[in-house]
Enzyme design. Structure first.
Site, PDB file in Angstrom:
ATOM      1  N   ALA A 209     -61.258  83.738   5.247  1.00 24.92           N
ATOM      2  CA  ALA A 209     -61.205  82.199   6.580  1.00 24.92           C
ATOM      3  C   ALA A 209     -61.802  82.976   7.388  1.00 24.92           C
ATOM      4  O   ALA A 209     -61.263  84.638   8.107  1.00 24.92           O
ATOM      5  CB  ALA A 209     -60.145  81.483   6.219  1.00 24.92           C
ATOM      6  N   ASN A 210     -62.083  82.311   9.058  1.00 28.08           N
ATOM      7  CA  ASN A 210     -61.964  82.160   9.819  1.00 28.08           C
ATOM      8  C   ASN A 210     -60.804  81.217  10.958  1.00 28.08           C
ATOM      9  O   ASN A 210     -60.410  80.583  10.261  1.00 28.08           O
ATOM     10  CB  ASN A 210     -63.367  83.122  10.129  1.00 28.08           C
ATOM     11  CG  ASN A 210     -63.949  81.579  10.535  1.00 28.08           C
ATOM     12  OD1 ASN A 210     -63.907  80.585  10.818  1.00 28.08           O
ATOM     13  ND2 ASN A 210     -65.180  81.493   9.377  1.00 28.08           N
TER      14      ASN A 210
END
Ligand code: PMT
Length: 404
Positions: A209-210
């Site tokens: 994810a970010n």
């Protein structure tokens, strides 16, 4: 000449100052121009003008209390229905209460319960207007996008002369007109916005994810909706937003690609503010990878570049806006993405800078078009960035207009 007032809902707030009598003329001017005017008076305003006067001239009876109104929740009805709210005159007390969010009367409660543009017209004695507390509150409100029609210099109550006089009716009416014009400059357009960061599964519980919170994308979607567009928001983040926005929840880059592809042909403007993962695991384990089996080797592959795909099949007249999240050589990389992905605009943010980019409430951007840098917006609330991005879209559309 009031060109944008016809048929629009205007809430006219009047607070208790000697200039309250001028709101009567403003009310009449707006009604004559075809606006539907809902008046609100604070308790103090009653000391300066009678409610009957405004009730007689406006489009509905004056609202004076949260508790004695025909509606049990007058402030939400007034705030939600308004196309613009104007407060003339705005006293130091109303300005302070609005800046602090103290919704103790129907006027301030309505100001807090609206997403419409607000035009605030302060009027008070010079010493009060120049007091640091008043100026501080004005700056807070200005930074939130409230339009301040500055008081003028002239004769004040008690025969004093100085700055603090309510702006003249022409200036106030023209500020209202401009706010309404700006507020509907995307009417009739379909705007597709993406928000949040995609999550690419590694196994049943883990993802790549970010840090994207979706705040920038939501701000753009909401600004577009406020400006009259029909908005579709493809997002990985679940946040409350306007009921008028069609929200399509997604998780992975593939989900986002699918949702965007379904809506891209019918969209006049597409803003890709999502942080789409560039890589994803080649294999997704159906169950949870066990720690006991040792450290797994995760092989990555590229995700589809959604924006590049949109650029490759962009239709005539469609405006494609990308974002560039960079940590070095901001403009060089942004310019490269603009050309490579066939974009009309790119919004470059240096996400290594303080308060900029992922998760913050603020951002700072440079907007580039085919001719180079169009606009640089210093660190500010993401809602202001959203407005600046959409201003550039409107400008671009007007430059491309055949009537130009
Ligand atoms: O969500 P917030 O917390 O408010 O943060 C806002 C933000 C930092 C996410 C936003 O301002 C931003 O910069 N968004 C773009 C992030 C990004 O992915 O930038 P990029 O330079 O890697 O990608 C360039 C453009 O290509 C972007 O418009 C991106 O949406 C698009 N892209 C990227 C990869 C991919 N596989 N497909 C794409 O469409």
């Amino acid at each position: 000449m009031l060109e944008n007032v016809q048929g629009r809902n205007i809430v006219l707030g009047v607070s208790g100052g000697i200039a309250a009598y001028k709101s009567v003329e403003l009310c009449r001017r707006l009604v004559d121009a075809g606006a539907y005017v809902a008046p609100i008076m604070t308790e103090d305003a009653h000391r300066f003008i009678g409610p009957v006067t405004l009730s007689a001239l406006a489009s509905e009876p004056v609202h004076t209390s949260l508790w004695d109104d025909a509606s049990p929740i007058p402030h939400t009805r007034l705030g939600q229905n308004a196309d613009v709210i104007v407060v003339a005159p705005a006293t130091a007390r109303v300005i302070a209460a609005y800046a602090m969010g103290l919704s103790h009367d129907v006027l301030v409660a309505t100001l807090i319960a609206t997403r419409a543009p607000v035009v605030l017209c302060p009027a008070m004695h010079t010493e009060m207007w120049e007091h640091p507390s008043v100026q501080h509150n004005i700056e807070i409100l200005r930074s939130r996008g409230v339009i301040i029609v500055e008081p003028q210099s002239g004769r004040l109550a008690g025969g004093d002369i100085g700055t603090g006089r309510l702006a003249d009716t022409d200036s106030i009416a023209s500020a209202i007109d401009s706010a309404l014009a700006a507020s509907h400059d995307l009417a009739g357009l379909s705007v597709l916005v993406t928000a949040g960061g995609t999550r690419e599964p590694i196994d049943a519980v883990r993802v790549i994810a970010n840090r994207s919170s979706g705040k920038q994308g939501y701000a753009i979607a909401e600004n577009a909706a406020r400006r009259g567009a029909t908005v579709t928001l493809v997002t990985t983040i679940d946040r409350p937003t306007f009921a008028s926005i069609t929200v399509i929840p997604v998780e992975t880059a593939d989900d986002m690609l699918h949702a965007v592809t379904c809506h891209s042909d019918s969209s006049d403007v597409i803003v890709m503010s999502a942080a789409v993962a560039d890589f994803r695991p080649v294999l997704r384990s159906a169950g949870k990878i066990k720690k006991a089996d040792g450290v797994p080797e995760i092989v990555l592959e590229k995700t589809p570049d959604i924006l590049a795909g949109l650029g490759a099949r962009k239709r005539e007249g469609q405006i494609l806006v990308g974002f560039a999240a960079e940590t070095d050589d901001l403009l060089v990389h942004a310019q490269d993405k603009l050309v490579r992905k066939n974009l009309d605009l790119i919004v470059a943010n240096d996400v290594s800078a303080e308060g900029v980019g992922f998760s913050h409430d603020t951002n700072a951007v440079t907007i580039l078009g085919a001719s180079g840098v169009l606009q640089t917006v210093a660190l500010t609330d993401k809602h202001h960035i959203a407005a600046a991005v959409l201003d550039s879209v409107v400008e671009l559309r007007s430059n491309h207009s055949p009537h130009k």
